[in-house]
Design a protein around this motif. Structure first.
Motif, short mmCIF file in Angstrom:
data_model
loop_
_atom_site.label_atom_id
_atom_site.label_comp_id
_atom_site.label_asym_id
_atom_site.label_seq_id
_atom_site.Cartn_x
_atom_site.Cartn_y
_atom_site.Cartn_z
N PHE A 155 6.30 6.16 2.00
CA PHE A 155 6.31 5.21 3.12
C PHE A 155 5.55 3.93 2.77
CE2 PHE A 155 4.55 4.13 7.51
CZ PHE A 155 5.65 3.36 7.84
N ALA A 156 4.41 4.07 2.09
CA ALA A 156 3.64 2.89 1.69
C ALA A 156 4.47 1.99 0.77
CB ALA A 156 2.34 3.32 1.01
N ILE A 157 5.19 2.60 -0.15
CA ILE A 157 6.03 1.82 -1.07
C ILE A 157 7.22 1.21 -0.32
CG2 ILE A 157 7.56 2.01 -3.08
CD1 ILE A 157 5.62 4.17 -4.13
N PHE A 158 7.78 1.97 0.62
CA PHE A 158 8.88 1.43 1.43
C PHE A 158 8.44 0.19 2.19
CE2 PHE A 158 10.91 1.12 5.59
CZ PHE A 158 12.25 1.00 5.23
N LEU A 159 7.24 0.23 2.80
CA LEU A 159 6.74 -0.93 3.54
C LEU A 159 6.57 -2.13 2.62
CD1 LEU A 159 4.04 0.64 5.88
CD2 LEU A 159 6.27 -0.25 6.54
N SER A 160 6.07 -1.89 1.43
CA SER A 160 5.90 -2.99 0.48
C SER A 160 7.25 -3.60 0.12
CB SER A 160 5.19 -2.47 -0.78
OG SER A 160 5.00 -3.51 -1.71
N ALA A 161 8.25 -2.75 -0.07
CA ALA A 161 9.59 -3.25 -0.40
C ALA A 161 10.22 -3.95 0.79
CB ALA A 161 10.48 -2.09 -0.86
N GLU A 162 10.06 -3.38 1.97
CA GLU A 162 10.68 -3.94 3.18
C GLU A 162 10.12 -5.33 3.50
OE1 GLU A 162 11.00 -5.19 7.13
OE2 GLU A 162 9.14 -4.16 6.53
N HIS A 163 8.83 -5.54 3.26
CA HIS A 163 8.22 -6.85 3.53
C HIS A 163 8.69 -7.91 2.54
CE1 HIS A 163 5.04 -6.33 6.71
NE2 HIS A 163 5.48 -5.10 6.56
N ARG A 164 9.27 -7.50 1.42
CA ARG A 164 9.75 -8.45 0.43
C ARG A 164 11.20 -8.85 0.66
NH1 ARG A 164 5.69 -5.82 -2.38
NH2 ARG A 164 4.61 -7.11 -3.94
#
Length: 534
Positions: A155-164
């Motif tokens: 989930f932490a990695i997903f958030l980082s990707a989603e914000h990009r």
């Protein structure tokens, strides 16, 4: 490069380093505190019923065994391979097993802190709550701890990707790779606990569909590809070994026929039925009634909060809906629902603990943004009770000082284990011994082999063929010793499985065989020590 440019580059690098250190240092500090708190717990042997399931399964994997084909558990096989990898790297010891548990406990707490800080505040309350209500409550290597760690990391990695993701479609390669990695970790989570990874990936897909309508299809395809890859690899591995039917039977057919009947429990069990009455009885012996009520009430607050979080968190969100239901919070709500729903197959307190991690993050974040002062004060009061509960647990675990020597290393306990001592003195590493009906930790600690494919002998719908197969295996191999647990067998199994029903005598399979082919040679630590009649 000119001297001016070089100087500017040097200034930029020198300014970036302090900023990076400032961001990392709080996590290092909190990680050390979390490790110091959890370390006394992971050194203790609690004899929890599920203790040893993951360790013995990993031990079997290292000897060429395959989950579902060579031993049957209702967990997905990923946890056994994950722990087997740790054993391969660091040795098959209690230090390696408990070291993994300590790492996952600390890493999960830090991920909770990180996810909390992304939406509100420092995340300290959420971290402390998760830290004290997870491993200290159940000190075992468990697929639930594995799955929560990888789910939160995904989930932490997903958030980082989603914000990009950029609305104009000009997305860099990093956003694609991060989204693929988030999908891969969600798929691996499914290899640990099937439902948790599936619902997590579904939450990612829904988040993309709502937040990024134009780009959602492209990124959803990447997430889905990443999610399916580890699952497809696992299925191919089993198919190549000819064990795919065994995998389907052990992880789908058998749980559907057995799990519900055996594991059905009232919501929050055993908090109301056992935990609170035991606390009250113990404390009332040394405290007057008013103080006993206050103390028991304070100790129960963290567990009561776990049970009401699925209802209380949405209510708090509605009170601050202009913020709580905004774009930044949406993935949090979806993932919180995903993790909570993934643990609904059993409604007891233990599964509620494992399912509420993201609800805890949302709850304390919502308390912080509430305009009403009493809600923020309530959060502080809850945290005071959590700290009290954690302190009591710490005092209890520090009282475990008796070393338990095993073939896998040394642990501490409150009292010695004469049944384990019997095994160590009367067997050799690799011998076959049956521990009946369910104490797999002895197979691991004494480095023994289960002569059957079952580690948990509980009668239920569809288990008769497995019991008869186990009897044939024991008879064919002429197993010398059996440890028959009298504390955790028969009607006593209902202390953990309240819906379990012991069959009438004429339907028992294992018990008549053991009584007719074995004689009792000792009684140690609640175990009948049986030796085969020659």
């Amino acid at each position: 490069m000119s001297s001016v440019q070089a100087n500017w580059a040097q200034v930029e690098v020198s300014s970036i380093r302090p900023r990076a250190l400032n961001r990392i240092f709080p996590y290092i500090f909190l990680g050390l505190l979390a490790a110091l708190y959890l370390f006394p717990f992971v050194r203790v042997l609690t004899w929890a019923p599920d203790e040893g399931v993951a360790e013995y399964g990993a031990q079997m994997v290292l000897h060429g065994g395959m989950p579902a084909r060579d031993f049957i558990e209702l967990y997905a096989p990923g946890s056994y391979y994950w722990l087997a990898l740790i054993f391969k790297l660091f040795g098959t010891t209690v230090i390696a097993a408990r070291g993994l548990l300590l790492f996952e406990g600390v890493a999960t707490a830090l991920l909770v802190t990180y996810l909390s800080r992304r939406i509100r505040g420092v995340g300290l309350f959420a971290m402390v709550f998760v830290l004290t209500t997870s491993i200290p409550m159940d000190v075992i290597n468990s697929p639930h701890y594995d799955a929560n760690f990888f789910a939160l990391l995904s989930f932490a990695i997903f958030l980082s990707a989603e914000h990009r993701i950029r609305p104009d479609g000009r997305n860099g390669g990093l956003s694609y790779w991060l989204m693929l990695l988030a999908g891969l970790l969600a798929g691996w989570t499914s290899c640990l606990l099937q439902e948790k990874g599936f619902y997590l990936a579904l939450a990612f897909l829904i988040s993309l569909a709502i937040l990024h309508k134009r780009e959602s299809l492209r990124f959803a395809a990447i997430v889905l590809a990443g999610f399916l890859l580890p699952i497809a690899a696992g299925l191919s591995f089993y198919a190549a070994a000819g064990a795919l039917p065994d995998l389907i039977y052990a992880n789908f057919a058998l749980p559907l026929s057995v799990y519900r009947g055996i594991n059905a429990a009232p919501y929050g069990y055993p908090l109301w039925e056992k935990t609170l009455p035991v606390w009250f009885s113990m404390l009332h012996r040394i405290l007057p009634l008013p103080l006993t009520i206050v103390f028991v009430g304070a100790l129960s607050v963290p567990f009561l909060l776990i049970l009401i979080l699925p209802m209380a968190t949405p209510v708090l969100g509605y009170l601050e809906r202009s913020t709580a239901f905004g774009r930044e919070w949406l993935p949090y709500w979806l993932v919180a629902c995903a993790l909570a729903v993934s643990e609904l197959h059993r409604l007891d307190l233990g599964h509620a603990r494992h399912g509420c991690v993201m609800l805890v993050v949302l709850f304390f974040a919502l308390c912080e943004i509430q305009k009403k002062k009493f809600l923020r004060q309530a959060a502080v009061a809850v945290m005071a009770c959590v700290i009290l509960s954690g302190a009591v647990d710490m005092l209890a675990v520090l009282g475990c000082r008796i070393p338990i020597q095993t073939r896998r290393g040394t642990l501490l306990a409150r009292e010695s284990d004469s049944a384990l001592e019997f095994l160590l003195h009367h067997t050799r590493a690799g011998d076959e011994v049956l521990v009946y009906p369910y104490r797999p930790v002895y197979y691991f600690l004494a480095d023994l082999r289960n002569p059957t494919r079952l580690s948990c002998f509980m009668y239920g719908n569809g288990t008769e063929p497995l019991f008869r197969e186990a009897v044939r295996d024991i008879d064919r191999q002429k197993v010398r010793y059996v440890l028959w647990d009298t504390v955790f067998s028969g009607e006593n199994l209902r202390s953990i499985f309240p819906s379990y029903r012991v069959p009438p005598p004429n339907q028992l399979i294992m018990e008549p065989y053991l009584e007719s082919h074995y004689r009792q040679v000792g009684f140690e630590n609640g175990f009948r020590i049986l030796e085969r009649i020659q």
